[in-house]
Structure formats: C-alpha cells, structure tokens
Design a protein around this motif. Structure first.
Motif, PDB file in Angstrom:
ATOM      1  N   TYR A  80       0.852  -1.192   0.000  1.00  0.00           N
ATOM      2  CA  TYR A  80       0.000   0.000   0.000  1.00  0.00           C
ATOM      3  C   TYR A  80       0.888   1.242   0.000  1.00  0.00           C
ATOM      4  CZ  TYR A  80      -3.967  -3.018   1.040  1.00  0.00           C
ATOM      5  OH  TYR A  80      -4.933  -3.988   0.970  1.00  0.00           O
ATOM      6  N   LEU A  81       0.536   2.198  -0.840  1.00  0.00           N
ATOM      7  CA  LEU A  81       1.262   3.459  -0.927  1.00  0.00           C
ATOM      8  C   LEU A  81       0.459   4.544  -0.233  1.00  0.00           C
ATOM      9  CD1 LEU A  81       2.373   3.369  -4.672  1.00  0.00           C
ATOM     10  CD2 LEU A  81       3.718   2.707  -2.672  1.00  0.00           C
ATOM     11  N   CYS A  82       1.100   5.258   0.670  1.00  0.00           N
ATOM     12  CA  CYS A  82       0.489   6.423   1.312  1.00  0.00           C
ATOM     13  C   CYS A  82       1.108   7.658   0.679  1.00  0.00           C
ATOM     14  CB  CYS A  82       0.747   6.399   2.821  1.00  0.00           C
ATOM     15  SG  CYS A  82       0.139   7.875   3.675  1.00  0.00           S
ATOM     16  N   LYS A  83       0.286   8.479   0.025  1.00  0.00           N
ATOM     17  CA  LYS A  83       0.777   9.677  -0.662  1.00  0.00           C
ATOM     18  C   LYS A  83       0.216  10.908   0.057  1.00  0.00           C
ATOM     19  CE  LYS A  83       1.231   7.361  -5.126  1.00  0.00           C
ATOM     20  NZ  LYS A  83       0.933   7.393  -6.574  1.00  0.00           N
ATOM     21  N   GLY A  84       1.108  11.758   0.542  1.00  0.00           N
ATOM     22  CA  GLY A  84       0.681  12.907   1.342  1.00  0.00           C
ATOM     23  C   GLY A  84       1.242  14.211   0.840  1.00  0.00           C
ATOM     24  N   GLN A  85       0.483  15.280   1.061  1.00  0.00           N
ATOM     25  CA  GLN A  85       0.937  16.618   0.723  1.00  0.00           C
ATOM     26  C   GLN A  85       0.235  17.629   1.617  1.00  0.00           C
ATOM     27  OE1 GLN A  85      -2.048  16.933  -3.159  1.00  0.00           O
ATOM     28  NE2 GLN A  85      -0.003  17.732  -3.284  1.00  0.00           N
ATOM     29  N   VAL A  86       0.813  18.813   1.705  1.00  0.00           N
ATOM     30  CA  VAL A  86       0.218  19.897   2.471  1.00  0.00           C
ATOM     31  C   VAL A  86      -0.812  20.601   1.600  1.00  0.00           C
ATOM     32  CG1 VAL A  86       0.644  22.035   3.736  1.00  0.00           C
ATOM     33  CG2 VAL A  86       2.351  20.202   3.768  1.00  0.00           C
ATOM     34  N   VAL A  87      -2.028  20.750   2.111  1.00  0.00           N
ATOM     35  CA  VAL A  87      -3.093  21.396   1.344  1.00  0.00           C
ATOM     36  C   VAL A  87      -2.714  22.842   1.034  1.00  0.00           C
ATOM     37  CG1 VAL A  87      -5.495  22.180   1.403  1.00  0.00           C
ATOM     38  CG2 VAL A  87      -4.886  19.920   2.303  1.00  0.00           C
ATOM     39  N   GLY A  88      -2.869  23.228  -0.227  1.00  0.00           N
ATOM     40  CA  GLY A  88      -2.597  24.598  -0.643  1.00  0.00           C
ATOM     41  C   GLY A  88      -1.170  24.845  -1.085  1.00  0.00           C
ATOM     42  N   GLN A  89      -0.305  23.847  -0.950  1.00  0.00           N
ATOM     43  CA  GLN A  89       1.086  23.999  -1.371  1.00  0.00           C
ATOM     44  C   GLN A  89       1.330  23.169  -2.627  1.00  0.00           C
ATOM     45  OE1 GLN A  89       3.240  26.069   0.087  1.00  0.00           O
ATOM     46  NE2 GLN A  89       1.635  26.672   1.518  1.00  0.00           N
ATOM     47  N   GLU A  90       1.837  23.806  -3.645  1.00  0.00           N
ATOM     48  CA  GLU A  90       2.137  23.098  -4.886  1.00  0.00           C
ATOM     49  C   GLU A  90       3.567  22.561  -4.817  1.00  0.00           C
ATOM     50  OE1 GLU A  90       1.404  25.679  -8.124  1.00  0.00           O
ATOM     51  OE2 GLU A  90      -0.748  25.793  -7.798  1.00  0.00           O
ATOM     52  N   THR A 116       5.728   9.900  -0.864  1.00  0.00           N
ATOM     53  CA  THR A 116       5.114   8.573  -0.818  1.00  0.00           C
ATOM     54  C   THR A 116       5.865   7.675   0.145  1.00  0.00           C
ATOM     55  OG1 THR A 116       4.403   8.767  -3.125  1.00  0.00           O
ATOM     56  CG2 THR A 116       4.463   6.550  -2.178  1.00  0.00           C
ATOM     57  N   SER A 117       5.123   6.919   0.961  1.00  0.00           N
ATOM     58  CA  SER A 117       5.730   5.892   1.799  1.00  0.00           C
ATOM     59  C   SER A 117       5.063   4.560   1.478  1.00  0.00           C
ATOM     60  CB  SER A 117       5.573   6.221   3.287  1.00  0.00           C
ATOM     61  OG  SER A 117       4.216   6.129   3.680  1.00  0.00           O
ATOM     62  N   LEU A 118       5.826   3.484   1.660  1.00  0.00           N
ATOM     63  CA  LEU A 118       5.351   2.146   1.342  1.00  0.00           C
ATOM     64  C   LEU A 118       5.090   1.361   2.622  1.00  0.00           C
ATOM     65  CD1 LEU A 118       4.888  -0.238  -0.656  1.00  0.00           C
ATOM     66  CD2 LEU A 118       7.333  -0.714  -0.456  1.00  0.00           C
ATOM     67  N   SER A 119       3.918   0.737   2.708  1.00  0.00           N
ATOM     68  CA  SER A 119       3.590  -0.177   3.798  1.00  0.00           C
ATOM     69  C   SER A 119       3.164  -1.504   3.185  1.00  0.00           C
ATOM     70  CB  SER A 119       2.455   0.376   4.660  1.00  0.00           C
ATOM     71  OG  SER A 119       2.837   1.568   5.318  1.00  0.00           O
ATOM     72  N   VAL A 120       3.500  -2.583   3.861  1.00  0.00           N
ATOM     73  CA  VAL A 120       3.164  -3.916   3.376  1.00  0.00           C
ATOM     74  C   VAL A 120       2.331  -4.641   4.431  1.00  0.00           C
ATOM     75  CG1 VAL A 120       4.052  -6.140   2.598  1.00  0.00           C
ATOM     76  CG2 VAL A 120       5.288  -4.039   2.016  1.00  0.00           C
ATOM     77  N   LEU A 121       1.145  -5.118   4.025  1.00  0.00           N
ATOM     78  CA  LEU A 121       0.324  -5.966   4.877  1.00  0.00           C
ATOM     79  C   LEU A 121       0.547  -7.398   4.419  1.00  0.00           C
ATOM     80  CD1 LEU A 121      -1.806  -6.205   7.107  1.00  0.00           C
ATOM     81  CD2 LEU A 121      -3.561  -5.938   5.366  1.00  0.00           C
ATOM     82  N   ALA A 122       1.206  -8.193   5.255  1.00  0.00           N
ATOM     83  CA  ALA A 122       1.601  -9.547   4.873  1.00  0.00           C
ATOM     84  C   ALA A 122       0.926 -10.570   5.768  1.00  0.00           C
ATOM     85  CB  ALA A 122       3.118  -9.700   4.956  1.00  0.00           C
ATOM     86  N   GLU A 123       0.669 -11.744   5.210  1.00  0.00           N
ATOM     87  CA  GLU A 123       0.006 -12.800   5.968  1.00  0.00           C
ATOM     88  C   GLU A 123       0.980 -13.431   6.965  1.00  0.00           C
ATOM     89  OE1 GLU A 123      -2.972 -16.603   5.272  1.00  0.00           O
ATOM     90  OE2 GLU A 123      -1.821 -15.802   3.596  1.00  0.00           O
ATOM     91  N   ASP A 124       0.538 -13.544   8.196  1.00  0.00           N
ATOM     92  CA  ASP A 124       1.345 -14.131   9.260  1.00  0.00           C
ATOM     93  C   ASP A 124       1.089 -15.635   9.311  1.00  0.00           C
ATOM     94  OD1 ASP A 124       2.732 -14.795  11.489  1.00  0.00           O
ATOM     95  OD2 ASP A 124       1.545 -13.611  12.898  1.00  0.00           O
ATOM     96  N   THR A 125       2.078 -16.398   8.899  1.00  0.00           N
ATOM     97  CA  THR A 125       1.958 -17.863   8.905  1.00  0.00           C
ATOM     98  C   THR A 125       2.892 -18.505   9.927  1.00  0.00           C
ATOM     99  OG1 THR A 125       3.611 -18.082   7.159  1.00  0.00           O
ATOM    100  CG2 THR A 125       1.314 -17.882   6.470  1.00  0.00           C
ATOM    101  N   ARG A 126       3.585 -17.711  10.716  1.00  0.00           N
ATOM    102  CA  ARG A 126       4.621 -18.254  11.596  1.00  0.00           C
ATOM    103  C   ARG A 126       4.083 -19.244  12.624  1.00  0.00           C
ATOM    104  NH1 ARG A 126       7.088 -13.172  14.201  1.00  0.00           N
ATOM    105  NH2 ARG A 126       4.858 -12.741  14.320  1.00  0.00           N
ATOM    106  N   LEU A 127       2.953 -18.938  13.230  1.00  0.00           N
ATOM    107  CA  LEU A 127       2.429 -19.815  14.269  1.00  0.00           C
ATOM    108  C   LEU A 127       2.029 -21.165  13.703  1.00  0.00           C
ATOM    109  CD1 LEU A 127       0.312 -17.337  16.410  1.00  0.00           C
ATOM    110  CD2 LEU A 127       2.640 -18.168  16.804  1.00  0.00           C
ATOM    111  N   GLU A 128       1.623 -21.204  12.450  1.00  0.00           N
ATOM    112  CA  GLU A 128       1.242 -22.467  11.836  1.00  0.00           C
ATOM    113  C   GLU A 128       2.454 -23.339  11.543  1.00  0.00           C
ATOM    114  OE1 GLU A 128      -0.875 -21.397   8.377  1.00  0.00           O
ATOM    115  OE2 GLU A 128      -2.485 -20.379   9.444  1.00  0.00           O
TER     116      GLU A 128
END
Length: 266
Positions: A115-125, A130-142
């Motif tokens: 997932y990409l989070c894209k942010g900017q200050v309102v009114g500023q050109e 962009t920052s990157l986040s990853v939602l990954a499946e947790d299979t370790r306990l299995e």
C-alpha cells in the motif's frame, strides 16, 4: 535511559515567508496479520517550515490492483474520508493532524500486499511524498510447534522514517517504530550502514548495556519510549549524511533481531 525531546524546525530569518513542506513521510513498513484479524497501517508526515495549523491531503493506494485508490481524505474539506466501495465493509480511515491510520477489520485474503500512502500539504504546490507499507500474511504460528513461545519474543513489525532530508547545521531526526503485542521492553541499536559503526544502544530491560558513541555525544540524543526510538541530530555535520540501520529486538532476546534502514540526506 529515556530522553524525551521536542524538535522545532523553522525558516531562517524572522521576516521569511517560507511555507511548510514535507520533510519526510514515515510509513508502517512491514505489518503481519492473519485472515480475520484487525490490522492497521499508518503514515506520519513531518514538516519543514512554519505553519500554525497545516492541513493535509492523504491518499492510500493498493499496488496489487494497479495503484487503486482505496481511501483518501482532504482535511480542508467538510466531507468525511472516501473509502472505495469494495472496501467499505471492513476498512476505515482516521486522519488526525499529520497521522493517517488505515484500519482493516477484519483482514481478508485479498487485502494482503503493498500500500502506498501519498501525502501533501493542502494549498502547497510541492512534491507529493510517498511511503510504502506492506500488509503480509502471518503464517509463523502455523509453522512452529504449539509448545514454542518464540512468537512471543519476536517483533510483529518494525518501520523507519525512510528518507529524511536535512541541511548542514540544522536539526534532524531519524525514527523507528516497533510493535510486538504485549511486549514490556525493547532494545534498539543504531548503526551506520556503511562500516557498521555503533552510534547508540538502548535496552529497557538491561540499562547497564546502554551506550552512546563518544564521537556523537555532543551531536545527538537518543530516546526510546512506547515502542518508538528517535535519533536526534542537534546540528547536522557533513559526515552525518548517509544510511543508518535500526536494529531492534525484545529485551533479552537479541537472537530475534530485526532491522530497518533510514537515510539522512542533504
């Protein structure tokens, strides 16, 4: 060994008309979850420049679907956040000042990915960060025996401040955020990625192991509070620029160390 500090970055000159711009966008990095769990991704904006009450516009995109906009919010608008129809039954977006939280409840199989989070200050050109986040499946306990408690000794996620821009002589801050369920104490060691020079070490469970490199004692301070560690440069030197490794583990379990990287650049 906990130092709490505030960072104030302002424009030079009392008559400056300098407008705020994003210094960096910090994402949640790698987050583990199981199908049916609740999970939260976040991004946090740090500004360079003066502004009484800046407002932000943030957009979250799912990379696996061709950068599909799953949620977005403009703090200058009266209406609430937009949530893509395919996600409305399980997704919510909370935008509180510079922090944006994307909350899945419950997580479904198709939610895993980047997932990409894209942010900017309102009114500023200016540039949209962009920052990157990853939602990954947790299979370790299995994959582990039910008698093992090693999962209780491992960080669930570790994220960093990514790229941080700074000027010579100005203050700057690098950050890592840790999550590990019901963990009571953390340990963090900051190193230069090139050469592996240990800058600092903080261990909440073993204070005697705390360390700050003598070469940096007049240049920075370090904090570790509520799962967040910050490396604060009081006045950036030319030799301070470069990549840093944030090595983190639960106190008493260095065998489960995880690492995130963040870069201080001019």
């Amino acid at each position: 060994f906990v130092q709490v500090f505030d960072i104030l970055i302002s424009a030079e000159g009392s008559n400056s008309s300098f407008h705020p711009e994003i210094l960096f966008l910090n994402g949640s990095g790698f987050t583990l979850a199981k199908v049916g769990d609740a999970a939260t991704l976040y991004c946090h904006i740090m500004l360079l420049g003066d502004s009484a009450e800046p407002r932000y516009a943030v957009r979250w995109e799912a990379s696996r679907y061709g950068e599909l906009t799953v949620a977005q919010f403009d703090q200058s608008q009266d209406e609430g956040p937009f949530i893509h129809p395919a996600y409305r039954d399980r997704l919510s977006l909370v935008s509180n000042g510079p922090e944006s939280l994307l909350h899945f409840d419950p997580v479904q199989e198709q939610d895993f990915g980047e997932y990409l989070c894209k942010g900017q200050v309102v009114g500023q050109e200016g540039e949209t960060f962009t920052s990157l986040s990853v939602l990954a499946e947790d299979t370790r306990l299995e994959l582990e025996p039910t008698t093992s408690d090693s999962a209780n000794h491992t960080l669930m996620s570790l994220s960093s401040s990514g790229r941080v821009r700074a000027r010579l002589g100005a203050p700057a801050q690098l950050e890592c955020r840790m999550e590990a369920g019901d963990a009571n104490s953390y340990a963090v060691q900051w190193e230069t990625a090139r050469g592996g020079v240990v800058v600092s070490r903080v261990d909440q469970g073993e204070p005697a192991a705390n360390y700050l490199n003598p070469s940096y004692r007049q240049q920075l301070s370090v904090s570790l509070l509520d799962g967040t560690t910050r490396l604060s440069f009081h006045s950036v030197r030319q030799e301070d620029f470069g990549e840093y490794a944030c090595n983190a583990w639960l106190s008493g379990h260095p065998e489960h160390t995880v690492t995130a990287y963040t870069t201080l650049e001019e």
